[in-house]
Design a protein around this motif. Structure first.
Motif, PDB file in Angstrom:
ATOM      1  N   GLN A  81       8.242  13.041  10.786  1.00  0.00           N
ATOM      2  CA  GLN A  81       7.673  12.239  11.867  1.00  0.00           C
ATOM      3  C   GLN A  81       6.161  12.044  11.723  1.00  0.00           C
ATOM      4  O   GLN A  81       5.628  11.012  12.115  1.00  0.00           O
ATOM      5  N   LYS A  82       5.500  13.030  11.130  1.00  0.00           N
ATOM      6  CA  LYS A  82       4.043  12.937  10.954  1.00  0.00           C
ATOM      7  C   LYS A  82       3.687  13.237   9.500  1.00  0.00           C
ATOM      8  O   LYS A  82       3.196  14.313   9.180  1.00  0.00           O
ATOM      9  N   PRO A  83       3.960  12.291   8.602  1.00  0.00           N
ATOM     10  CA  PRO A  83       3.683  12.539   7.182  1.00  0.00           C
ATOM     11  C   PRO A  83       2.191  12.688   6.908  1.00  0.00           C
ATOM     12  O   PRO A  83       1.356  12.153   7.640  1.00  0.00           O
ATOM     13  N   LYS A  84       1.912  13.393   5.856  1.00  0.00           N
ATOM     14  CA  LYS A  84       0.534  13.739   5.487  1.00  0.00           C
ATOM     15  C   LYS A  84      -0.343  12.515   5.241  1.00  0.00           C
ATOM     16  O   LYS A  84      -1.527  12.517   5.565  1.00  0.00           O
ATOM     17  N   PHE A  85       0.241  11.456   4.687  1.00  0.00           N
ATOM     18  CA  PHE A  85      -0.559  10.290   4.287  1.00  0.00           C
ATOM     19  C   PHE A  85      -0.264   9.055   5.141  1.00  0.00           C
ATOM     20  O   PHE A  85      -0.221   7.934   4.637  1.00  0.00           O
ATOM     21  N   PRO A  91      -2.820   0.096   2.733  1.00  0.00           N
ATOM     22  CA  PRO A  91      -1.417  -0.344   2.734  1.00  0.00           C
ATOM     23  C   PRO A  91      -1.199  -1.598   1.885  1.00  0.00           C
ATOM     24  O   PRO A  91      -0.066  -1.942   1.557  1.00  0.00           O
ATOM     25  N   HIS A  92      -2.287  -2.277   1.528  1.00  0.00           N
ATOM     26  CA  HIS A  92      -2.158  -3.539   0.786  1.00  0.00           C
ATOM     27  C   HIS A  92      -1.748  -3.305  -0.664  1.00  0.00           C
ATOM     28  O   HIS A  92      -0.946  -4.074  -1.209  1.00  0.00           O
ATOM     29  N   LEU A  93      -2.284  -2.262  -1.294  1.00  0.00           N
ATOM     30  CA  LEU A  93      -1.973  -2.006  -2.694  1.00  0.00           C
ATOM     31  C   LEU A  93      -0.476  -1.799  -2.916  1.00  0.00           C
ATOM     32  O   LEU A  93       0.119  -2.480  -3.763  1.00  0.00           O
ATOM     33  N   GLU A 116      10.260   5.837   0.860  1.00  0.00           N
ATOM     34  CA  GLU A 116      10.731   7.214   0.706  1.00  0.00           C
ATOM     35  C   GLU A 116       9.578   8.158   0.350  1.00  0.00           C
ATOM     36  O   GLU A 116       9.493   9.276   0.876  1.00  0.00           O
ATOM     37  N   HIS A 117       8.695   7.722  -0.535  1.00  0.00           N
ATOM     38  CA  HIS A 117       7.574   8.570  -0.933  1.00  0.00           C
ATOM     39  C   HIS A 117       6.642   8.855   0.250  1.00  0.00           C
ATOM     40  O   HIS A 117       6.102   9.961   0.363  1.00  0.00           O
ATOM     41  N   LEU A 118       6.476   7.875   1.128  1.00  0.00           N
ATOM     42  CA  LEU A 118       5.616   8.083   2.301  1.00  0.00           C
ATOM     43  C   LEU A 118       6.286   8.959   3.348  1.00  0.00           C
ATOM     44  O   LEU A 118       5.686   9.923   3.831  1.00  0.00           O
ATOM     45  N   ASN A 127      -2.138   5.676  -3.562  1.00  0.00           N
ATOM     46  CA  ASN A 127      -2.589   6.246  -4.834  1.00  0.00           C
ATOM     47  C   ASN A 127      -1.841   5.597  -5.996  1.00  0.00           C
ATOM     48  O   ASN A 127      -0.612   5.529  -5.991  1.00  0.00           O
ATOM     49  N   ILE A 128      -2.594   5.145  -6.975  1.00  0.00           N
ATOM     50  CA  ILE A 128      -1.999   4.466  -8.121  1.00  0.00           C
ATOM     51  C   ILE A 128      -1.032   5.366  -8.885  1.00  0.00           C
ATOM     52  O   ILE A 128      -0.049   4.897  -9.461  1.00  0.00           O
ATOM     53  N   ASP A 129      -1.282   6.683  -8.855  1.00  0.00           N
ATOM     54  CA  ASP A 129      -0.386   7.624  -9.545  1.00  0.00           C
ATOM     55  C   ASP A 129       1.001   7.648  -8.905  1.00  0.00           C
ATOM     56  O   ASP A 129       2.011   7.793  -9.598  1.00  0.00           O
ATOM     57  N   THR A 130       1.051   7.518  -7.574  1.00  0.00           N
ATOM     58  CA  THR A 130       2.339   7.469  -6.876  1.00  0.00           C
ATOM     59  C   THR A 130       3.109   6.210  -7.255  1.00  0.00           C
ATOM     60  O   THR A 130       4.313   6.247  -7.506  1.00  0.00           O
TER      61      THR A 130
END
Length: 199
Positions: A81-85, A91-93, A116-118, A127-130
């Motif tokens: 419910q409260k993700p770290k990021f 959000p545009h990238l 899913e990652h978020l 992050n470009i790595d994600t």
């Protein structure tokens, strides 16, 4: 073929909760999903009177968290419910990367992974790595994807999607449009299915 316009934000928990069922419904009724990532907070909210989550009254923020918990349990979908990021710094990238993947013919898969990652994996989608991790997982050429995502072509599509949403009176996400009728929210998927069944 039946067509569903799917307007969403890469940072929306409701888009995440609805994406699997949207795929199932589209398959069931042989409907094509046309993905349209949009700039929700920066432009659609501004144009339609929406308020970003951190700026909402605490009563609204708390109820939103309760609803996320309820829907996650009801649908048996894991969600923080409260993700770290959240909210993501940029959000545009990730939206541009989703659009690039769509342009490459990789419909729904990349956007599903971003959400899913978020909302599950606690990763920063700004992050470009994600984004590279997602591309690698889907066996997409990150070099090709990255080049396309930063192109003027994709930026113009992002802007056009956003303006189209505003012109169609869309004010929140996910919004599904079928037969020129808006279905706002993952909790309206049953009504979308009902409409697909009728028509």
């Amino acid at each position: 073929m039946k067509k569903i316009l799917y307007f969403y934000s890469v940072a929306s928990p409701w888009s995440y909760l609805g994406i699997k069922r949207l795929k199932e419904i589209s398959k069931k009724y042989s409907a094509q999903i046309i993905e349209k990532p949009i700039d929700l907070v920066g432009k659609v909210f501004v144009a339609t009177g929406g308020t970003p989550v951190p700026q909402r009254h605490i009563s609204r923020q708390n109820y939103r968290l309760l609803e996320l918990k309820r829907w996650g349990e009801f649908l048996n979908i894991k969600i923080n419910q409260k993700p770290k990021f959240f909210p993501p710094k940029d959000p545009h990238l990730p939206a541009l990367f989703c659009l690039a993947s769509i342009d490459m013919g990789i419909n729904m898969d990349f956007s599903s992974k971003v959400l899913e990652h978020l909302w599950v994996k606690e990763n920063d989608i700004s992050n470009i790595d994600t984004l590279k991790l997602i591309a690698d997982d889907l066996k997409i050429s990150f070099e090709e994807l990255s080049k396309l995502a930063t192109s003027d072509k994709i930026k113009k599509i992002y802007e056009a999607n956003t303006q189209e949403a505003i012109n169609m009176n869309i004010f929140g996400v996910p919004s599904y449009v079928y037969n020129n009728e808006i279905f706002w929210g993952q909790d309206r998927l049953e009504l979308l299915e009902y409409s697909l069944k009728k028509n």
